[in-house]
Scaffold this active site. Sequence first.
Site, PDB file in Angstrom:
ATOM      1  NE  ARG A 102      -3.667   2.142   2.693  1.00 65.75           N
ATOM      2  CZ  ARG A 102      -4.914   2.232   2.263  1.00 65.75           C
ATOM      3  NH1 ARG A 102      -5.452   1.217   1.613  1.00 65.75           N
ATOM      4  NH2 ARG A 102      -5.641   3.305   2.485  1.00 65.75           N
ATOM      5  CG  HIS A 129      -8.351   1.068  -3.178  1.00 61.28           C
ATOM      6  ND1 HIS A 129      -7.654  -0.059  -2.767  1.00 61.28           N
ATOM      7  CD2 HIS A 129      -8.996   1.544  -2.058  1.00 61.28           C
ATOM      8  CE1 HIS A 129      -7.856  -0.247  -1.480  1.00 61.28           C
ATOM      9  NE2 HIS A 129      -8.649   0.696  -1.025  1.00 61.28           N
ATOM     10  CD  GLN A 132     -13.212  -0.599  -0.904  1.00 64.91           C
ATOM     11  OE1 GLN A 132     -12.429  -0.540   0.036  1.00 64.91           O
ATOM     12  NE2 GLN A 132     -14.459  -1.033  -0.762  1.00 64.91           N
ATOM     13  CG  ASP A 228     -12.770   7.890  -1.843  1.00 67.89           C
ATOM     14  OD1 ASP A 228     -12.860   7.642  -0.618  1.00 67.89           O
ATOM     15  OD2 ASP A 228     -11.692   7.816  -2.465  1.00 67.89           O
ATOM     16  CB  CYS A 267     -13.725   2.748  -0.256  1.00 71.58           C
ATOM     17  SG  CYS A 267     -13.036   4.404  -0.393  1.00 71.58           S
ATOM     18  NE  ARG A 295     -10.113  -3.935   0.851  1.00 71.54           N
ATOM     19  CZ  ARG A 295      -9.364  -2.911   1.281  1.00 71.54           C
ATOM     20  NH1 ARG A 295      -9.933  -1.734   1.549  1.00 71.54           N
ATOM     21  NH2 ARG A 295      -8.058  -3.040   1.421  1.00 71.54           N
TER      22      ARG A 295
END
Length: 312
Positions: A102, A129, A132, A228, A267, A295
Amino acid sequence: MRHFLWLIDYTKDEIKEIIDLGFQIKKETKARVFKPYLKNWQLAMIFEKSSTRTRVSFEAGINQLGGNGIFLSSRDIQLGRGEPLKDTARVISRMVDMVMIRTFGQERLEEFAKYSKVPVINGLTDLCHPVQLLADLMTMIEFERFDFENPQKTTVAYVGDGNNMAHSWAIMAGLLGFNLRIATPEGYEIDDFIKEKALEFAKISGAKIEFLHNPALAVKDADVVTTDTWVSMGQEDEKEKRIKDFQGFKVTSELMALSNNAIFLHCLPAYRGYEVSEEVFEAHAQEIFQEAENRLHAQKGLMVWLGKQQKN
């Protein structure tokens, strides 16, 4: 050997295989059946960018699969002290079976993967991402908002910043064939390369992807609404300007009322009063936290799938 660096590298059938594995393992997990799919596998988890959900889901996931997670922050390894990334990749990949990273730049992830002897997973970069989106897709299927056999029956509306999440939604829509409307303020549109790739895939899949500046037009009759944060990690200096520029892009009850009884996805972390109202967030909490749980299951499906490719 396969890496999972971004969705562009995957086909619709491969994504379905990963999702199906995720559902199978989720069913087993709920029954408290933990099969050692990756017995004694070591997963190195490199965090140059911190996270709650990514850390817990990957570490719990590899443990439930019979393996072990090794947490590594840039403060803990030579990567944070000037060692070339390619050398870190050469060392770590000789000691573990899989790596999750990450980080900020996509180019750092890709350089690590280039020199790695084991599969590398994108846990998030500033560009995309993808893990996700696997969780989001599982959630859409569970709430009967998506079907692999009839993808064009689904319309997703993304409202907000043209960031890594918007990029991931665009690529996923193009690959799978569902319709997508992305509404961003002017000046915050998605990356041109991502836009071109998404539209290129859409010509094959039949997806209709639109890029708008009007949230109401995006949400009209949508089956899924998502957003987001307006201020991602590393953008704190832009906070006041972004809050001003994003006025009118908050997902409210009035905006959701324009949809086709849509589910709402986020998310996380969510900042109530900015990208989403408190009322909408709490009204759709079941969907949001089921998405967060997924997830764990989607990533287990991904790790097992990559493990199978490695063994083959």
